[in-house]
Design a protein around this motif. Structure first.
Motif, PDB file in Angstrom:
ATOM      1  N   LYS A  21      -3.220   2.845  18.310  1.00  0.00           N
ATOM      2  CA  LYS A  21      -3.964   1.779  17.815  1.00  0.00           C
ATOM      3  C   LYS A  21      -4.921   1.998  16.638  1.00  0.00           C
ATOM      4  O   LYS A  21      -5.152   1.304  15.790  1.00  0.00           O
ATOM      5  CB  LYS A  21      -4.901   1.192  19.095  1.00  0.00           C
ATOM      6  CG  LYS A  21      -4.057   0.213  20.001  1.00  0.00           C
ATOM      7  CD  LYS A  21      -5.137   0.036  21.160  1.00  0.00           C
ATOM      8  CE  LYS A  21      -4.380  -0.919  22.194  1.00  0.00           C
ATOM      9  NZ  LYS A  21      -5.127  -1.326  23.555  1.00  0.00           N
ATOM     10  N   ALA A  22      -5.313   3.305  16.711  1.00  0.00           N
ATOM     11  CA  ALA A  22      -6.258   3.610  15.858  1.00  0.00           C
ATOM     12  C   ALA A  22      -5.413   3.898  14.275  1.00  0.00           C
ATOM     13  O   ALA A  22      -5.708   3.558  13.316  1.00  0.00           O
ATOM     14  CB  ALA A  22      -7.191   5.019  15.937  1.00  0.00           C
ATOM     15  N   CYS A  23      -4.185   4.489  14.676  1.00  0.00           N
ATOM     16  CA  CYS A  23      -3.273   4.544  13.417  1.00  0.00           C
ATOM     17  C   CYS A  23      -2.849   3.403  12.814  1.00  0.00           C
ATOM     18  O   CYS A  23      -2.966   3.211  11.660  1.00  0.00           O
ATOM     19  CB  CYS A  23      -2.347   5.555  13.677  1.00  0.00           C
ATOM     20  SG  CYS A  23      -2.726   7.199  14.302  1.00  0.00           S
ATOM     21  N   ALA A  24      -2.844   2.411  13.740  1.00  0.00           N
ATOM     22  CA  ALA A  24      -2.228   1.176  13.122  1.00  0.00           C
ATOM     23  C   ALA A  24      -3.320   0.593  12.343  1.00  0.00           C
ATOM     24  O   ALA A  24      -2.949  -0.279  11.539  1.00  0.00           O
ATOM     25  CB  ALA A  24      -2.097   0.227  14.531  1.00  0.00           C
ATOM     26  N   VAL A  25      -4.831   0.761  12.589  1.00  0.00           N
ATOM     27  CA  VAL A  25      -5.758   0.192  11.686  1.00  0.00           C
ATOM     28  C   VAL A  25      -5.633   0.679  10.349  1.00  0.00           C
ATOM     29  O   VAL A  25      -5.652  -0.176   9.508  1.00  0.00           O
ATOM     30  CB  VAL A  25      -7.052   0.261  12.349  1.00  0.00           C
ATOM     31  CG1 VAL A  25      -8.156   0.088  11.374  1.00  0.00           C
ATOM     32  CG2 VAL A  25      -7.122  -0.216  13.372  1.00  0.00           C
ATOM     33  N   LEU A  26      -5.511   1.902  10.175  1.00  0.00           N
ATOM     34  CA  LEU A  26      -5.227   2.578   8.877  1.00  0.00           C
ATOM     35  C   LEU A  26      -4.062   2.055   8.159  1.00  0.00           C
ATOM     36  O   LEU A  26      -3.841   1.841   6.957  1.00  0.00           O
ATOM     37  CB  LEU A  26      -5.316   4.029   8.980  1.00  0.00           C
ATOM     38  CG  LEU A  26      -6.819   4.607   9.457  1.00  0.00           C
ATOM     39  CD1 LEU A  26      -6.866   6.001   9.206  1.00  0.00           C
ATOM     40  CD2 LEU A  26      -7.986   3.780   8.908  1.00  0.00           C
ATOM     41  N   ALA A  27      -2.803   1.960   9.017  1.00  0.00           N
ATOM     42  CA  ALA A  27      -1.602   1.460   8.378  1.00  0.00           C
ATOM     43  C   ALA A  27      -1.667   0.230   7.812  1.00  0.00           C
ATOM     44  O   ALA A  27      -1.167  -0.346   6.695  1.00  0.00           O
ATOM     45  CB  ALA A  27      -0.518   1.899   9.441  1.00  0.00           C
ATOM     46  N   ASP A  28      -2.371  -0.731   8.679  1.00  0.00           N
ATOM     47  CA  ASP A  28      -2.855  -2.035   8.152  1.00  0.00           C
ATOM     48  C   ASP A  28      -3.580  -2.092   6.916  1.00  0.00           C
ATOM     49  O   ASP A  28      -3.367  -2.892   5.963  1.00  0.00           O
ATOM     50  CB  ASP A  28      -3.213  -2.963   9.207  1.00  0.00           C
ATOM     51  CG  ASP A  28      -3.537  -4.361   8.894  1.00  0.00           C
ATOM     52  OD1 ASP A  28      -2.372  -4.845   8.759  1.00  0.00           O
ATOM     53  OD2 ASP A  28      -4.495  -4.811   8.747  1.00  0.00           O
ATOM     54  N   ALA A  29      -4.498  -0.973   6.817  1.00  0.00           N
ATOM     55  CA  ALA A  29      -5.485  -1.208   5.662  1.00  0.00           C
ATOM     56  C   ALA A  29      -4.497  -0.983   4.589  1.00  0.00           C
ATOM     57  O   ALA A  29      -5.019  -1.487   3.481  1.00  0.00           O
ATOM     58  CB  ALA A  29      -6.499  -0.102   5.778  1.00  0.00           C
ATOM     59  N   VAL A  30      -3.670  -0.019   4.535  1.00  0.00           N
ATOM     60  CA  VAL A  30      -2.708   0.051   3.186  1.00  0.00           C
ATOM     61  C   VAL A  30      -1.895  -1.471   3.016  1.00  0.00           C
ATOM     62  O   VAL A  30      -1.860  -1.671   1.800  1.00  0.00           O
ATOM     63  CB  VAL A  30      -1.537   1.170   3.610  1.00  0.00           C
ATOM     64  CG1 VAL A  30      -0.685   1.148   2.437  1.00  0.00           C
ATOM     65  CG2 VAL A  30      -2.154   2.495   3.795  1.00  0.00           C
ATOM     66  N   LYS A  31      -1.380  -1.988   4.203  1.00  0.00           N
ATOM     67  CA  LYS A  31      -0.645  -3.218   3.875  1.00  0.00           C
ATOM     68  C   LYS A  31      -1.776  -4.199   3.262  1.00  0.00           C
ATOM     69  O   LYS A  31      -1.317  -5.028   2.334  1.00  0.00           O
ATOM     70  CB  LYS A  31       0.028  -3.676   5.047  1.00  0.00           C
ATOM     71  CG  LYS A  31       0.928  -2.733   5.639  1.00  0.00           C
ATOM     72  CD  LYS A  31       1.607  -3.423   6.985  1.00  0.00           C
ATOM     73  CE  LYS A  31       2.537  -2.611   7.674  1.00  0.00           C
ATOM     74  NZ  LYS A  31       2.814  -3.152   8.807  1.00  0.00           N
TER      75      LYS A  31
END
Length: 265
Positions: free
Chosen positions: A114-124
């Motif tokens: 879930k934490a990684c998903a936040v940063l991956a979404d920040a790129v998007k």
């Protein structure tokens, strides 16, 4: 790894964020800065923006989120807010945002994902150019799935223990990051007493490097990384480090060292 592939990154941990060091770094071809939201008592981003001024666009900025004034957290909401704050304080989007020492919160696989998903979404969302994970102790992260990070940052150099080196290499194999970076090549300071007791030049093919240059060069091979972040407010020290990148490793000496480390662990 060719000399051109090895990069020095100017780390701001314990740094006073001085403009003269930023200017010197650019002159040496050091064009990446590594910082974190909690550096300089949680004032690093704003201070860097103020001090660097017109120099800032000339740098790639890598930063980290995860530490807050009340401690460490992998809360998705807090991480999302932290990334937004980075952008506001820097006055620009950082090139890379790393999840800072996730092992500090002892995550399970779901919490890390879930934490990684936040940063991956920040790129998007366009809040940063890439994302990754920075870990001081990768051992608690072994066996945890994560989204494939663009960058994995780990400790590197002669003062890293065998178990931490092995764990870092295991994460590289498991997570397959696009880039692997090192940090803390001197374990704190190149003037620590330990560096008076050993001569890192035994790991190089040539003998014309300084001990400091040799220790720094070896940090690119323990484990294998393409960039190493080093903190300094000393322009001469930075010049010395950049001048040692062309030296080549004695792979046999390095392999023997790794074997001795494992035997003594």
């Amino acid at each position: 790894m060719r000399t051109a592939d090895r990069r020095v990154v100017l780390g701001l941990h314990r740094s006073r964020h001085r403009r003269d060091i930023l200017t010197e770094a650019l002159g040496l071809g050091v064009t990446t800065i590594d910082t974190a939201s909690n550096y300089l008592h949680h004032r690093s981003h704003r201070t860097l923006s103020e001090v660097a001024g017109a120099l800032l666009p000339k740098f790639s900025i890598s930063t980290k989120v995860g530490y807050f004034s009340d401690g460490h957290s992998l809360s998705p909401a807090r991480l999302r807010e932290a990334v937004e704050t980075v952008v506001a304080d820097l006055g620009r989007e950082p090139d890379t945002v790393l999840l800072h020492n996730p092992e500090h919160s002892g995550p399970d696989a779901q919490a890390l994902m879930k934490a990684c998903a936040v940063l991956a979404d920040a790129v998007k969302q366009g809040w940063c150019g890439s994302w990754g994970i920075s870990t001081w102790d990768p051992r608690p992260l072994i066996g945890l799935d994560a989204l494939r990070p663009d960058v994995l940052m780990v400790r590197s150099g002669l003062l890293v223990s065998s178990s931490v080196l092995d764990a870092a290499e295991a994460l590289v194999t498991a997570w397959r990051p696009t880039r692997v970076h090192g940090m803390s090549p001197f374990g704190g300071s190149a003037t620590d007493p330990v560096w008076q007791k050993i001569d890192p030049r035994v790991f190089l093919r040539s003998s014309d490097a300084t001990p400091v240059q040799a220790a720094f060069r070896v940090a690119f091979a323990l484990p294998e990384v393409e960039a190493v972040a080093v903190g300094t407010d000393d322009a001469e020290h930075l010049r010395e480090l950049c001048g040692g990148l062309e030296h080549e490793i004695d792979t046999h000496a390095l392999q023997a060292y790794r074997q001795l480390l494992r035997q003594s662990a």
